[in-house]
Write an enzyme that holds these catalytic residues in place. Structure first.
Site, PDB file in Angstrom:
ATOM      1  N   ASP A   1       0.840  -1.198   0.000  1.00  9.40           N
ATOM      2  CA  ASP A   1       0.000   0.000   0.000  1.00  9.40           C
ATOM      3  C   ASP A   1       0.873   1.245   0.000  1.00  9.40           C
ATOM      4  OD1 ASP A   1      -2.350   1.378  -0.027  1.00  9.40           O
ATOM      5  OD2 ASP A   1      -2.840   1.059   2.074  1.00  9.40           O
TER       6      ASP A   1
ATOM      7  N   HIS B   1      -9.165  -1.192  -8.483  1.00 13.22           N
ATOM      8  CA  HIS B   1      -9.068  -0.138  -7.474  1.00 13.22           C
ATOM      9  C   HIS B   1      -8.061   0.940  -7.852  1.00 13.22           C
ATOM     10  CE1 HIS B   1      -8.638   1.985  -3.731  1.00 13.22           C
ATOM     11  NE2 HIS B   1      -7.363   1.615  -3.644  1.00 13.22           N
TER      12      HIS B   1
END
Length: 481
Positions: free
Chosen positions: A199, A343
């Site tokens: 991330d 995403h």
């Protein structure tokens, strides 16, 4: 008596995530870009490089005492961006401080900071972004939070010690209403969120602070920091109403996002993509990668469509160097490399917007961290979450409506985002008050791009609030501005 100093960084440096700039280079660049790194709180630009972190939410009971203590004691604990750039200047525990609109009101600060959603509060926007407030932590309801201390270090003991110090200083002038402890995941999962994916790779670079890696977008610092270059009334009509004391501050959107990891893993196991040459397990892994737009290593599927490439994932000169365009296929319809619903494509459209300057105001600096324990064997076996875990989401921007809110409402939650209709973001997309479900995503199956996957919610919002992270000069003045 002098405070102990650090000999190693309190920040982590995970493979695949761009490093912070060298202190000397950042300071030199900042000096020419109206960025006062000594007046900007560190969390606003440090990004997702935390080891241990605590979010301590409070209400103010005695504004006079609180303001006096800010001026006399607390301001010296608050950590600037400049301090975080060098181990020698990092504190044992870094501290940042932010206030909600009710918090500023309680302090007697009624200046219009020029942000409509900050003034309204997050609960007033909950339905518009698809949140069910019945799932919210009670502290976030009814404007129940005045302020937020963010503490980060490399051990929980350091954080606990500094929090005890802050509470001793402020005494009865505040009351705790909620706290959330976050930590980088252990071992080789450091830098990965709970679903298992690295991330923070697509963080933008700030002009005048760090130099963009290949493929990394570089944005004016005024998209994140008030009063810096790029924070102007052309983009944000209310900027002209901002008081001078707010310069070098930033608006902070906090979200406690519960991740249903066992349910996500079970969904992938039950729906493997049938691709020639791949086992069922590999087909499940591919589905997860196409939902996210990256493999768990951070390698983008746009560059490695069928198999993970850990070396690519770790390479900060390559793992962002793509636009979703490829020679030989129709960019407006071909999803063999990356689905329109993925995403990372929903949250950062790249070449889907040929004029990249159009979406520059829609960028944010993310500075969150995972919270909660690892999945237990019992949870993994049952496919059912029994212990809360997730992501403490933090974003910084100079306009919440153009930053966090726009991305969530207009990209992640928008099924008609492009043609063909991709559906919702598979992870963070939510059905809003004006939409009809069920939530779906298309393009996930490379063999049948028109196939729709009906998706449960793998992420449940537990609520949050909008805050203003003031400049250190305002805190040093006891917020007597």
């Amino acid at each position: 008596m002098s405070k102990p100093r650090r000999t190693s960084s309190l920040l982590i440096s995970s493979p695949g995530i761009p490093d912070l700039p060298e202190a000397s280079a950042a300071r030199a660049a900042a000096a020419s870009a109206s960025l006062n790194l000594d007046n900007i709180q560190g969390d606003a630009i440090v990004g997702m490089k935390k080891d241990k972190e605590l979010f301590f939410f409070f209400v103010i009971n005695d504004a006079t005492t609180f303001k006096n203590k800010l001026q006399s004691d607390i301001h010296s604990l608050v950590t600037s961006a400049n301090q975080l750039l060098t181990v020698a200047t990092q504190p044992i525990t870094a501290v940042n401080l932010a206030f909600s609109k009710p918090g500023l009101d309680t302090l007697g600060i009624t200046d219009n900071l020029g942000d409509i959603l900050f003034n309204a509060g997050q609960e007033d926007t909950a339905l518009a972004i698809g949140d069910d407030v019945n799932n919210w932590v009670s502290a976030f309801r009814n404007k129940g939070v005045h302020g937020l201390f963010i503490l980060l270090s490399d051990t929980e003991a350091n954080i606990d010690s500094e929090l005890a110090n802050i509470q001793s200083i402020l005494g009865g002038s505040i009351t705790e209403v909620h706290r959330l402890a976050g930590a980088a995941r252990p071992g080789d999962q450091e830098g990965h969120e709970h679903f298992g994916f690295v991330d923070g790779i697509s963080q933008p670079a700030l002009d005048g602070f760090n130099i963009a890696k290949p493929g990394q977008i570089s944005i004016p610092p005024g998209i994140i920091i008030l009063g810096a270059d790029g924070d102007n009334s052309t983009n944000f009509p209310l900027v002209s109403s901002r008081p001078a004391w707010a310069k070098d501050g930033s608006f902070l959107a906090f979200r406690q996002l519960q991740q249903l990891v066992p349910e996500f893993d079970l969904f992938l196991a039950n729906n493997p993509l049938n691709v020639p040459g791949l086992t069922a397990e590999e087909g499940s892994e591919l589905l997860g990668a196409r939902m996210v737009g990256r493999w768990k290593s951070g390698a983008p599927i746009d560059l490695s469509p069928l198999h993970d490439d850990p070396d690519l994932g770790k390479n900060t000169s390559r793992n962002n160097f793509f636009t979703f365009e490829h020679n030989g296929f129709n960019f407006t319809s071909d999803q063999t490399h990356c689905p329109f619903s993925a995403h990372i494509r929903k949250a950062n459209p790249r070449a889907d917007f040929p004029n990249a300057t159009v979406i520059i105001p829609n960028h944010i600096i993310r500075s969150g961290i995972p919270y909660g324990p690892e999945v237990t064997a019992a949870e993994a076996a049952s496919g059912i979450t029994s212990i809360e875990r997730g992501l403490a989401f933090v974003s910084y921007q100079t306009d919440i409506d153009s930053g966090f809110f726009f991305i969530q409402a207009n990209w992640l939650n928008q099924p008609e985002y492009s043609d063909p209709t991709p559906g919702w973001d598979p992870l963070l997309g939510q059905v809003t008050e004006t939409q009809t479900g069920p939530k779906f995503a298309s393009g996930l199956d490379p063999a049948d791009p028109n196939r729709d996957f009906t998706l449960p919610d793998f992420i449940v919002s537990r609520g949050g609030e909008y805050f203003f992270s003031p400049p250190l000069s305002a805190i040093a003045a006891g917020m007597n501005v």
